[in-house]
Motif scaffolding. Structure first.
Motif, PDB file in Angstrom:
ATOM      1  N   ALA A 115     -13.038  -7.112  12.804  1.00 38.51           N
ATOM      2  CA  ALA A 115     -12.883  -6.957  11.360  1.00 38.51           C
ATOM      3  C   ALA A 115     -12.396  -8.260  10.730  1.00 38.51           C
ATOM      4  O   ALA A 115     -12.851  -8.654   9.655  1.00 38.51           O
ATOM      5  N   MET A 119     -14.140 -10.501   7.940  1.00 43.34           N
ATOM      6  CA  MET A 119     -13.476 -10.866   6.687  1.00 43.34           C
ATOM      7  C   MET A 119     -13.657 -12.348   6.402  1.00 43.34           C
ATOM      8  O   MET A 119     -13.734 -12.767   5.255  1.00 43.34           O
ATOM      9  N   ARG A 124     -18.629 -11.129   0.419  1.00 40.66           N
ATOM     10  CA  ARG A 124     -18.768 -10.039  -0.534  1.00 40.66           C
ATOM     11  C   ARG A 124     -17.387  -9.466  -0.812  1.00 40.66           C
ATOM     12  O   ARG A 124     -16.481  -9.616  -0.018  1.00 40.66           O
ATOM     13  N   PRO A 125     -17.249  -8.845  -1.987  1.00 40.18           N
ATOM     14  CA  PRO A 125     -15.922  -8.324  -2.311  1.00 40.18           C
ATOM     15  C   PRO A 125     -15.498  -7.256  -1.309  1.00 40.18           C
ATOM     16  O   PRO A 125     -16.318  -6.460  -0.859  1.00 40.18           O
ATOM     17  N   THR A 126     -14.240  -7.270  -0.954  1.00 42.55           N
ATOM     18  CA  THR A 126     -13.752  -6.253  -0.039  1.00 42.55           C
ATOM     19  C   THR A 126     -13.491  -4.961  -0.817  1.00 42.55           C
ATOM     20  O   THR A 126     -13.529  -4.944  -2.040  1.00 42.55           O
ATOM     21  N   GLY A 127     -13.241  -3.904  -0.087  1.00 39.86           N
ATOM     22  CA  GLY A 127     -13.038  -2.613  -0.740  1.00 39.86           C
ATOM     23  C   GLY A 127     -11.587  -2.178  -0.719  1.00 39.86           C
ATOM     24  O   GLY A 127     -11.286  -1.013  -0.541  1.00 39.86           O
ATOM     25  N   ARG A 128     -10.676  -3.141  -0.914  1.00 44.73           N
ATOM     26  CA  ARG A 128      -9.255  -2.809  -0.777  1.00 44.73           C
ATOM     27  C   ARG A 128      -8.690  -2.062  -1.972  1.00 44.73           C
ATOM     28  O   ARG A 128      -7.677  -1.388  -1.854  1.00 44.73           O
ATOM     29  N   TRP A 131      -8.072   1.575  -1.640  1.00 47.92           N
ATOM     30  CA  TRP A 131      -6.936   1.855  -0.770  1.00 47.92           C
ATOM     31  C   TRP A 131      -5.626   1.669  -1.535  1.00 47.92           C
ATOM     32  O   TRP A 131      -4.707   2.476  -1.424  1.00 47.92           O
ATOM     33  N   PRO A 183      -4.245  -1.867   5.370  1.00 47.69           N
ATOM     34  CA  PRO A 183      -5.331  -0.900   5.168  1.00 47.69           C
ATOM     35  C   PRO A 183      -6.147  -0.663   6.433  1.00 47.69           C
ATOM     36  O   PRO A 183      -6.562   0.463   6.714  1.00 47.69           O
ATOM     37  N   TYR A 184      -6.354  -1.716   7.213  1.00 46.03           N
ATOM     38  CA  TYR A 184      -7.151  -1.590   8.430  1.00 46.03           C
ATOM     39  C   TYR A 184      -6.380  -0.823   9.494  1.00 46.03           C
ATOM     40  O   TYR A 184      -6.933   0.023  10.195  1.00 46.03           O
ATOM     41  N   ALA A 187      -6.464   2.748   8.545  1.00 39.44           N
ATOM     42  CA  ALA A 187      -7.748   3.391   8.847  1.00 39.44           C
ATOM     43  C   ALA A 187      -7.871   3.718  10.327  1.00 39.44           C
ATOM     44  O   ALA A 187      -8.356   4.777  10.705  1.00 39.44           O
TER      45      ALA A 187
ATOM     46  N   ARG B  99     -16.009   0.497   4.320  1.00 38.13           N
ATOM     47  CA  ARG B  99     -15.577   0.473   2.917  1.00 38.13           C
ATOM     48  C   ARG B  99     -14.645  -0.700   2.666  1.00 38.13           C
ATOM     49  O   ARG B  99     -14.840  -1.485   1.748  1.00 38.13           O
ATOM     50  N   LEU B 100     -13.617  -0.819   3.518  1.00 35.04           N
ATOM     51  CA  LEU B 100     -12.598  -1.848   3.318  1.00 35.04           C
ATOM     52  C   LEU B 100     -13.177  -3.255   3.390  1.00 35.04           C
ATOM     53  O   LEU B 100     -12.798  -4.142   2.641  1.00 35.04           O
ATOM     54  N   GLY B 102     -16.055  -4.162   2.648  1.00 36.02           N
ATOM     55  CA  GLY B 102     -17.068  -4.443   1.637  1.00 36.02           C
ATOM     56  C   GLY B 102     -18.483  -4.326   2.186  1.00 36.02           C
ATOM     57  O   GLY B 102     -19.448  -4.675   1.522  1.00 36.02           O
TER      58      GLY B 102
END
Lengths: 470, 144
Positions: A115, A119, A124-128, A131, A183-184, A187, B99-100, B102
């Motif tokens: 991960a 990163m 691309r934008p992360t999805g934080r 969260w 967040p990781y 998850a 998701r996290l 992206g």
């Protein structure tokens, strides 16, 4: 505190590694092995032997050594070394030079390191944000305090935007909370092992709010890169450092607070070193690439405001606590004022906060300022504290489990009912061992393993709980 | 290739993890029955869909996949009784990571395909490939 030279220069060969880390001065006395928590449980592992293996057998032989993957870089060996060998720098440099990389082989199958590399790579934008919004919801539901307040700083969506030197006005405090990889961890761990990771973030924001701070939070924050740096992946580390530093610069943060010991170390010690390395190689005109390369972008950050202050949240809190305890002010006392009813808490020093950064007092000051808590010390504390058994999600085996179990027993025999730490990873690893011990003890009657083992909490969660009772 | 019209169509790289007992046989069934489906997928046989740790899926992305499909026996049909149930549970973590990071949830999918469902396998792969084609390349490059 030690600053290891892993990032100091463009490490090119074994000779340089041996001289820069002073490993040439090793007199083979073996004190390192006597102090190494891994060597104590795995006879084949000794730092001394790894150094001589590199000298006599070269990189291939050294990379085949058990310690190559199992070394925790906890720095215990360096506390005793009469030649002052920087073994921690040595191991990180060795992993950087070795032809075969230190592959993450823990029960998580390397998911975190993969991960982290993604990163670094993905533009691309992360999805934080979702969260982070989830934290607000959680805080609303647990009813332990008012709404969480933080200010999101939008990212540049992975694109490189030239850094504008704007942001703070002179004298203005812009405090940013660097969340890290929570967040990781959340998850991957919350579902399987029931380790609460999001709680650390909620508690940190809550405590900051209670101090009157509405922290900035980066919407597109990336991993600090700690694990990749210690696994020897310097290119991915540079990319992550660059992206984070540029975002911090854009946010105009002048104080960066983190609740993770590893983030604190990496941001404070390793980022400036990499910026300096790239700046000086650009100055020497050694760079042949275009202006968009990571090296150039890092070099461009030299001398900028990104030399913000990076502090662990316990250090940040200590300043406030010192204010509270100043002469003439009454010490705040909670409901459980009598010492008999206080929860007995032992503090487990994370390696990165303790031996790496030299921060021993701040967490203890925070703990002792909590009225509902009585601090007890374990047999091995401060610079003698033993690592939680796993470093950088790199390697975990029976040796790690033994270290964790021993640590839990140590806390129990010190009479602690809570073992507090200041690093999410320590919490995860110790909680993992605890769950295992409890399931083994299961329906058994062994009182040594049942009931008496401490609960694992992060120090900031304890502080937030105390606030809730006021 | 010289002389040929260059089509700009993006060809996604799809990794399919298929369990040995149902889905792999289902893919075989599609082949035996000569059912056509896009050739964009690379099939990886695993003994059970429960073996597909989130790390495997992320690793596929790291190595250049644009989409990852995990496929196992229908619930109740697992050769190992509850392997696919743990696949279902693990896949929640996989989705969280997607998701996290992206990557997006649409790039990962979990499906049940039995050994007799060649037609269904082909249809799922076709549909998933088109989804990924629409989503575009993950890393921003169009190399195939």
């Amino acid at each position: 505190m030690f600053d290891c030279p892993i990032g100091n220069a463009d490490l090119t060969d074994t000779k340089q590694l041996l001289s820069e880390t002073r490993a040439y001065l090793c007199i083979e006395c073996g004190k390192c092995s006597g102090n190494c928590p891994v060597a104590a449980r795995a006879v084949t592992a000794t730092p001394r032997a790894l150094v001589s293996r590199l000298v006599t057998g070269g990189l291939e032989a050294a990379a085949a050594d058990y310690l190559f993957k199992a070394c925790l870089a906890c720095g215990q060996c360096m506390e005793r070394c009469p030649s002052n060998v920087d073994f921690v720098g040595f191991i990180a440099g060795l992993r950087r030079l070795a032809p075969q990389k230190a592959v993450s082989s823990c029960p998580h199958a390397g998911v975190f390191q993969t991960a982290m590399r993604l990163m670094a790579r993905l533009e691309r934008p992360t999805g934080r944000v979702d969260w982070l919004r989830g934290l607000e919801k959680r805080a609303r539901e647990d009813g332990k305090g008012p709404e969480l307040r933080f200010e999101l700083v939008e990212g540049a969506h992975g694109k490189h935007v030239p850094v504008q030197k704007t942001g703070s006005h002179p004298g203005e405090q812009r405090i940013l909370y660097f969340v890290g990889c929570l967040p990781y961890f959340d998850a991957a761990l919350a579902g399987s092992s029931g380790v609460d990771m999001a709680g650390i973030a909620v508690a940190t924001i809550r405590v900051l709010n209670a101090m009157g701070v509405v922290p900035l939070v980066l919407a597109d924050e990336r991993c600090c890169g700690h694990d990749l740096l210690w696994a020897g992946d310097i290119e991915a580390f540079d990319t992550l450092a660059c992206r984070n530093l540029e975002q911090l610069e854009r946010a105009g943060a002048n104080t960066v607070v983190t609740a993770c010991a590893e983030c604190a170390r990496t941001l404070r010690l390793d980022y400036p070193v990499r910026v300096k390395v790239h700046a000086s190689s650009t100055d020497r005109g050694e760079r042949q690439d275009d202006g968009q390369s990571i090296g150039r972008r890092l070099a461009a950050l030299a001398g900028s405001k990104s030399a913000a202050e990076f502090v662990h949240v316990t250090e940040f809190l200590t300043r406030a606590v010192d204010g509270l305890n100043a002469p003439g002010k009454q010490r705040a006392s909670g409901p459980a004022g009598s010492s008999a009813r206080r929860t007995r808490v032992a503090f487990h020093d994370p390696c990165r906060l303790g031996r790496h950064l030299g921060v021993y007092d701040a967490p203890r000051t925070v703990l002792s300022s909590l009225a509902s808590i009585g601090v007890v010390e374990m047999a091995r504390e401060r610079d003698k504290a033993v690592c939680c058994g796993v470093s950088s999600w790199l390697y975990c085996d029976g040796v790690s489990k033994q270290m964790q179990t021993d640590r839990l027993r140590e806390a129990a025999s010190a009479g602690a009912s809570v073992l507090a730490t200041a690093c999410p990873k320590c919490k995860a690893h110790l909680a993992c061992a605890l769950a295992e011990l409890k399931s083994v003890a299961g329906g058994g009657t062994d009182s040594r393993t049942r009931g008496e083992l401490p609960e694992i909490r992060d120090i900031i969660e304890l502080a937030a709980d105390e606030l809730a009772t006021r | 290739m010289k002389g040929m019209a260059v089509t700009a169509r993006f060809e996604p790289r799809v990794v399919v993890f298929a369990c040995n007992w149902c889905s792999y046989a289902g893919a075989d069934n599609a082949g035996v029955n000569r059912i056509q489906y896009p050739p964009n997928s690379r099939l990886v046989r695993v003994m059970c869909s429960g073996r597909v740790h989130p790390a495997f899926v992320l690793r596929a992305f790291e190595l250049g996949a644009d989409g990852v499909l995990v496929s196992g026996c229908h619930i109740g049909d697992c050769h190992y009784l509850f392997g696919n149930e743990s696949a279902l549970k693990q896949f929640e973590t996989t989705k969280s990571f997607a998701r996290l990071l992206g990557i997006g949830e649409e790039r990962v999918r979990l499906e049940w395909v039995s050994a007799a469902e060649g037609e269904r396998f082909a249809r799922i792969v076709e549909e998933f490939t088109e989804t990924i084609r629409k989503a575009g390349p993950l890393a921003g490059s169009t190399a195939t």
